[in-house]
Design an enzyme around this catalytic site. Sequence first.
Site, mmCIF file in Angstrom:
data_model
loop_
_atom_site.group_PDB
_atom_site.id
_atom_site.type_symbol
_atom_site.label_atom_id
_atom_site.label_comp_id
_atom_site.label_asym_id
_atom_site.label_seq_id
_atom_site.Cartn_x
_atom_site.Cartn_y
_atom_site.Cartn_z
ATOM 1 N N TRP A 96 1.740 3.325 -6.649
ATOM 2 C CA TRP A 96 2.871 2.725 -6.903
ATOM 3 C C TRP A 96 2.672 1.214 -6.462
ATOM 4 O O TRP A 96 3.246 0.200 -6.996
ATOM 5 C CB TRP A 96 3.890 3.267 -6.537
ATOM 6 N N LYS A 151 14.691 10.525 -7.550
ATOM 7 C CA LYS A 151 14.107 11.279 -6.692
ATOM 8 C C LYS A 151 15.317 11.906 -5.598
ATOM 9 O O LYS A 151 15.750 12.842 -5.473
ATOM 10 C CB LYS A 151 13.276 10.738 -5.632
ATOM 11 N N ASP A 165 10.147 -1.223 -2.545
ATOM 12 C CA ASP A 165 10.283 -0.351 -3.463
ATOM 13 C C ASP A 165 10.772 0.966 -2.753
ATOM 14 O O ASP A 165 9.805 1.393 -2.003
ATOM 15 C CB ASP A 165 8.877 -0.103 -4.196
HETATM 16 C C1 LIG Z 1 7.266 4.855 -5.027
HETATM 17 C C2 LIG Z 1 7.519 4.901 -6.588
HETATM 18 N N1 LIG Z 1 7.650 3.811 -7.167
HETATM 19 C C3 LIG Z 1 7.613 3.765 -8.439
HETATM 20 C C4 LIG Z 1 7.514 4.962 -9.395
HETATM 21 C C5 LIG Z 1 7.723 4.534 -10.977
HETATM 22 O O1 LIG Z 1 9.123 5.147 -11.197
HETATM 23 P P1 LIG Z 1 9.397 5.131 -12.789
HETATM 24 O O2 LIG Z 1 8.656 6.519 -13.330
HETATM 25 O O3 LIG Z 1 11.124 5.174 -12.433
HETATM 26 O O4 LIG Z 1 9.044 3.855 -13.316
HETATM 27 C C6 LIG Z 1 7.412 6.050 -8.582
HETATM 28 C C7 LIG Z 1 7.549 7.249 -9.470
HETATM 29 O O5 LIG Z 1 7.241 8.440 -8.882
HETATM 30 C C8 LIG Z 1 7.410 6.203 -7.186
HETATM 31 O O6 LIG Z 1 7.446 7.445 -6.718
HETATM 32 MG MG LIG Z 2 2.203 6.281 -4.021
#
Ligand SMILES: Cc1ncc(COP(=O)(O)O)c(C=O)c1O
Ligand SMILES: [Mg+2]
Lengths: 356, 356
Positions: free
Chosen positions: A101, A192, A168
């Site tokens: 991510w 989550k 994030d």
């Molecule tokens: C830490 C983190 N950032 C970003 C995301 C992406 O999120 P989204 O699917 O809402 O775009 C996730 C998805 O699991 C994540 O765990």
């Molecule tokens: Mg990760």
Amino acid sequence: MQVHNFNAGPSMLPNEVLYKASKALIDFDGLGMSILEISHRSEAFLQVMAEARQLVRELLQLDEDFEVLFLHGGASTQFMQVPYNLLDAGETAGYLDTGVWANRALKEARLFGNVEVVASSADRNYCYIPKSFTVPKHLKYLHITTNNTIYGTQWHQIPEVEVPLVADMSSDIFSRRLDFNKFALIYAGAQKNMGPAGVTLVVVRKSILGKVSRLIPTMLDYRVHIQHESIYNTPPVFAVYISMLTLRWLKEQGGVDAIEKRNEAKAALLYREIDENPLFRGTADPADRSRMNVCFVMNDPSLEKEFLEFCKKEDIVGIKGHRLVGGFRASIYNAMPIESVEYLVESMRYFARTHG
Amino acid sequence: MQVHNFNAGPSMLPNEVLYKASKALIDFDGLGMSILEISHRSEAFLQVMAEARQLVRELLQLDEDFEVLFLHGGASTQFMQVPYNLLDAGETAGYLDTGVWANRALKEARLFGNVEVVASSADRNYCYIPKSFTVPKHLKYLHITTNNTIYGTQWHQIPEVEVPLVADMSSDIFSRRLDFNKFALIYAGAQKNMGPAGVTLVVVRKSILGKVSRLIPTMLDYRVHIQHESIYNTPPVFAVYISMLTLRWLKEQGGVDAIEKRNEAKAALLYREIDENPLFRGTADPADRSRMNVCFVMNDPSLEKEFLEFCKKEDIVGIKGHRLVGGFRASIYNAMPIESVEYLVESMRYFARTHG
Ligand SMILES: Cc1ncc(COP(=O)(O)O)c(C=O)c1O
Ligand SMILES: [Mg+2]
Ligand SMILES: Cc1ncc(COP(=O)(O)O)c(C=O)c1O
Ligand SMILES: [Mg+2]
Ligand SMILES: [Mg+2]
Ligand SMILES: [Mg+2]
């Protein structure tokens, strides 16, 4: 919930939230309409949005310069919306590359300006958190992924930096006490720790906005959403409502400090079993283990399929590890009761006894 | 629904959709988990998404070159996502300026290229649809708002053009038979005719994509969402699910052709009353009246407040007109039963008898 749901996201929610929402789907607040059928400009929904925003402010103990937004799009939208609003062409942002991510976030930023990877743990499949690195002072901001959902690592010490810190927190928001006022911008997909899929929380310090020269499309401009109190266009009404109910529930549990203790206990219990049980071992460096996503494998990989089937039979759901790590991942977010973790631990023990 | 809900959006939904969703909020498909708690990569949700996309294809009778996407963001996001993907710097797009939403769309397009307003009905507060105009051949696309939610006008004749036609159908999608294959791109926020707030339908001809030179952020690139079958990131699971149920309901009703007949009957009934009733008059030019949003005022404006209060007492909800038009607006989308329109008509008659 009638199973033990360890899904990584979307994830389990408190039962009382689901029961309340289920009723609101038929008749919201005695209005004779479903929560899906009311206007987003109605007094009833304005109150939902206001309460949701206020709960975030309260639970995170935010100072006055912050604005709380519930936006469309998922955390992935923030990967580009953050640099769109904060990073001018020619400027440089720093990124801490601690997983998939984090990596996706830094790739989007490259569309808008320069990106400096300040530290990375890619060398050992992201199984640890980088320890010693220097943060250049010229960075427009430093981006950190506080919990790495896929690899089960977490920043237990948030770096002290002199540049604006953007985080994030999709997979650990509201799970522990941090000094949230040290951040310039925090974002988190709700699905989550705080709600359902379909809405993203953004907490932003007003004073960092308005400093890029590019034109920002209206829907991507944080200032527009601030000005309209997060109802510039039709918001994802139901997702905001569920988030509000979940935040209310969190407050009733004693807030972030109380939930942190429970989360610590849950994680300690599960990691202890992983360590002590001869069949299993953790994948993340112990010092950097996530309290949200517990990743582990079996010492004998040929047993993994059988353990997975055993879990399925025992109504343990969502425990399969991400393909980039393999093995198992138990996501134990705020809504997960310790009883489910105990149940998983018992199941691991039983499996060890019968496969020792 | 226990009231007569004329909300303009979010709007009423079929009761059977709400009852089904209410159960799925507690236990989806016997999985022992809520629809909010399942993974978006689970077989169960993949099926929901696939069925939703297939129903759109079927109900709109789309040819093979089209892709169906359920995206985050609301129709306002499309105002910028469309030119982001279709309009290069220096190129020109044409816009038909028929109301507030059309206007917002064209303003976003100006951030990306040139905009030519091909026709406008701003001169008479958007109470009509422009009739004679020429569409220059050099346009990259022509953008039309097929139904103008605020002003209660609708394009009953879609212009025959030689350039790609892009349509905002937020307030009349699935309400009538059109040759949808004549369009290059169609978008619609779900919250009026096909679902709840929090998801947007995009129907796009693949062959028009990939022709701009700018870099497109991943979440804004239609090609990314096509490649990932509308599950690139976590989609708004619940909003997609409700849309799927609503489309299923629509198909059970006989599809677009059957619902069109019902919509015609509902609109005819209400407009007849507006015309015949001495207290009321319509605001849109009769030839351009919308079958979705019926706008009307009172010949004696001093009675409007009382009529509004009377409606409230009679459990008629959402009938207040938009402030840009005043008076009243009855939104009678697909899910609205004719009985509620009859009830409104009766109430107007009663009011006329008692205030004649
Ligand atoms: C830490 C983190 N950032 C970003 C995301 C992406 O999120 P989204 O699917 O809402 O775009 C996730 C998805 O699991 C994540 O765990
Ligand atoms: Mg990760
Ligand atoms: C025709 C039309 N287009 C666009 C919009 C904006 O939609 P959203 O609020 O989903 O951004 C609306 C909202 O009512 C509309 O009626
Ligand atoms: Mg062990
Ligand atoms: Mg309009
Ligand atoms: Mg009349």
